[in-house]
Design an enzyme around this catalytic site. Structure first.
Site, PDB file in Angstrom:
ATOM      1  CG  ASP A 126      41.825  44.865  36.432  1.00 36.76           C
ATOM      2  OD1 ASP A 126      42.302  43.584  36.061  1.00 36.76           O
ATOM      3  OD2 ASP A 126      40.792  45.019  36.343  1.00 36.76           O
ATOM      4  CE  LYS A 127      49.011  44.308  44.492  1.00 38.60           C
ATOM      5  NZ  LYS A 127      49.698  43.187  45.191  1.00 38.60           N
TER       6      LYS A 127
END
Length: 689
Positions: A328-329
């Site tokens: 995930d960012k």
């Protein structure tokens, strides 16, 4: 997020917000037990004291021989002539896998290589190669030497040097009795006459172990043949190795204790020291590369963006980094990585600079090989859900009770195994699946323009993208883009040279790493899978019906993936033989089968809608091969736990106070690879993010 998608549970759920800060969403990759970065495959073999099992389950094999039995190459087990070598007694191979008589753990043959080979070639070509390997052994077992020597198998043209190198290694590791050659970028496979000749002198177990040792080319490694009391026979083996590999290897005899605790003599092989200093020694350049493993912690960065920043700082290519999964960012994520051509000392030097860019580098240590996507056990999540509230339609029950029943329900029933929004570039104007569809349709210019579509923000990156779409000035855009945008720059350099046309855009896509090209196509395939899962559950619910596909747990590696996927019959439906937790749906590709019910028809109509009804799922101009795979419709969560915390620490959370306080939910759980925490949370909370 997934507004038209289904739930498998029936609880009411609750509302809340996630990812309010990166620290509210922490992802830690769970490394697979066999993922020992400090130990290469060959080194692991060195640590075991027994001969390897037959190299692969290509053809039927005779039972494993005892050391006291005469050695030889039975027709089904080895490509040599029947019978034993001159004066050869049984023995042991010091650098090979197997369960030793001292109780050491067994290493299965081909550990890690088979999946890599199939992922590189696709299942149909892998099966053809498998058959070719059997045919070679059959020909060697007969007396038709001319036919055996003439047999060749083409793996087709492979323009990417890295892919060729990976294929050379993967083929030789799985089938050590084969050799790979490159002719005008075409990869050819044929039988290895040296393997056959050595197999006439020693057992195939030893021969297989020797050629794996030779292929690994690890500095300071050694290989030992089984103890051999026949001096003349040892001399023959010495002469063979010196004649065939004398410039590369050296041999010597040394005394060992055999299985009966009697002194005996064995031949040890090692690489000549001078060969490691030859800059252009054939086959060694790839193996001389330095590999350094580390743990990357990143915050508020995409995985590929983080790699781009690291590559720019270290002056290497993004393709020199390998990892097991995209993270995930909007989170703090920790995952192992391996970088090629960078020393541990150099990596340590950039630590402080990387911290300013949202990254920390831990646990730096030497490695001997790169990582592969999917080579992980799973992920552990520590998540904080804030702003807890009832759903607007739910005013009767206590919120604490709603949370408890939601967690219990998902712990029992699991969740629908959708791909999460980050797979598609959540919140972006152009999502990754749209680029993947354009690539599958071979609309190269459209794919490039989608790739450079800017977001509605005023920053250097999006201003550069906006300029490119307005002017198609690749050279000017290159100047505007920040250095860390490595992918964009690689594509633009090709466009500057060849033009923004079909040919130029094709060359542009070829200029970026293969893993990124295939990433966009996989995003499209994931979108179709999500829609198919919703259609399947809305049409048939949790009942397993005729025509469904179920996955059968088979540990036999000789059984193909498609043969492990069974089509449910009418009788099996009536008998309720299978569970919904066994039902799989295909990720579209050229080598999968579809359900033989309404779901299969849905797939055909859905692909036709995107003009892919005739798609072969091979994009030859981009060297993309999409065989497809299968994914379970439902998944279970593991090690789930939670607690509630008030923002006012001194107030004890009681049932009658929870609704009036600002309370956060701290929840932790483990998920299998390729499962999404946001999807699991969606099932728990019954809301979209």
């Amino acid at each position: 997020m997934l507004p038209s998608f289904c739930y498998v549970t029936e609880h009411t759920g609750f509302r809340g917000t996630i990812k309010n800060a990166p620290g509210d969403f922490v992802v830690t990759e769970l490394e697979a037990p066999e993922l020992l970065l400090g130990d290469s495959r060959a080194e692991l073999l060195q640590k075991s004291s027994e001969p390897p099992p037959a190299q692969s389950s290509l053809c039927p094999r005779e039972p494993k021989r005892r050391r006291t039995e005469p050695a030889g190459c039975p027709r089904d087990a080895a490509p040599g002539a029947p019978g034993q070598g001159p004066g050869r007694a049984g023995g042991a191979c010091a650098a090979s896998p197997g369960k030793s008589e001292r109780g050491e753990p067994e290493l299965q043959p081909g550990l890690g290589e088979a999946p890599a080979l199939e992922s590189l070639l696709g299942e149909p070509v892998s099966e053809l190669l498998h058959k070719f390997a059997c045919d070679v052994k059959d020909a060697w077992g007969s007396e038709n030497n001319a036919d055996a020597a003439a047999r060749e198998f083409s793996l087709g043209p492979r323009l990417d040097k890295k892919i060729r190198a990976d294929l050379h290694s993967a083929v030789r590791q799985k089938f050590p009795f084969l050799v790979t050659l490159t002719k005008d970028n075409e990869m050819i496979v044929k039988g290895n006459p040296d393997y056959r000749e050595l197999c006439e002198l020693v057992t195939e177990k030893e021969t297989s172990g020797f050629f794996k040792f030779l292929d690994a080319k690890l500095e300071n490694s050694t290989f030992s043949f089984e103890p051999d009391g026949n001096k003349e026979h040892r001399k023959t083996v010495h002469h063979f190795i010196n004649r065939k590999f004398g410039k590369l290897l050296e041999t010597k005899s040394f005394t060992v204790t055999d299985i009966n605790h009697q002194p005996n003599t064995s031949i040890m092989v090692r690489f000549r020291e001078k060969s490691w200093s030859r800059k252009r020694c054939a086959g060694f350049q790839e193996k001389q590369d330095v590999y350094t493993a580390f743990t990357l912690q990143k915050e508020n960065l995409e995985t590929l963006e983080a790699i781009g920043l690291l590559a720019a700082e270290l002056d290497v290519l993004p393709s020199d980094f390998s990892y097991t999964g995209i993270k995930d960012k909007k989170a703090i994520t920790l995952q192992p990585m391996v970088v090629k051509k960078v020393t541990a000392e150099r990596l340590k030097e950039i630590g402080n600079k990387m911290e300013k860019k949202g990254m920390k580098i831990y646990n730096i240590r030497p490695a001997h090989q790169h990582l592969r996507l999917g080579q992980l056990k799973g992920n552990h999540f520590d998540i904080v859900v804030r702003d807890l509230q009832h759903h607007s339609h739910d005013s009767s029950a206590d919120l604490k009770e709603r949370i408890a029943e939601a967690v219990e329900s998902v712990e029992i029933k699991g969740f629908v195994n959708y791909y999460g929004p980050q797979r598609f570039g959540q919140g972006q104007i152009v999502q990754t699946d749209q680029i993947g569809l354009a690539l599958l349709n071979e609309k190269m210019v459209k794919a490039v323009k989608l790739f450079f579509t800017p977001e509605d923000t005023d920053d250097p990156v999006n201003n550069a993208k906006r300029y490119f779409l307005q002017t198609e000035d690749a050279k000017g855009t290159l100047v505007m883009l920040p250095e860390f945008k490595v992918r964009e720059k690689m594509l633009l350099r090709a466009l500057n040279r060849y033009g923004v046309n079909h040919e130029g855009c094709t060359k542009g896509w070829l200029n970026i790493p293969h893993s990124l090209r295939i990433f966009y196509v996989h995003a499209y395939c994931s979108k179709i899978w999500n829609e198919a899962a919703s259609y399947r559950l809305k049409t048939y619910g949790s009942k397993v019906v005729e025509g469904d596909l179920v996955f059968l747990e088979e540990n036999d590696e000789s059984i193909s993936l498609n043969d492990k996927v069974h089509v449910v019959t009418a009788a099996e439906e009536s008998a309720n033989k299978y569970s919904i937790y066994q039902v799989v749906l295909p990720m579209v590709g050229h080598s999968i089968k579809y359900p033989s019910n309404k779901v299969g028809q849905w797939y055909r109509e859905r692909l036709s809608k995107d003009e892919l009804e005739l798609c072969k799922f091979r994009v030859s101009p981009l060297q993309l091969n999409i065989p497809g795979c299968y994914r379970l419709v439902l998944k279970n969560v593991k090690n789930l736990s939670y607690f509630l915390e008030s923002s006012e620490k001194e107030i004890k959370i009681e049932d009658n106070h929870l609704n009036d306080l600002k309370v956060s939910l701290h929840i932790s759980f483990d998920l299998d690879p390729s499962c999404y925490a946001t999807v699991c949370l969606r099932e728990i909370m019954k809301c979209d993010f």
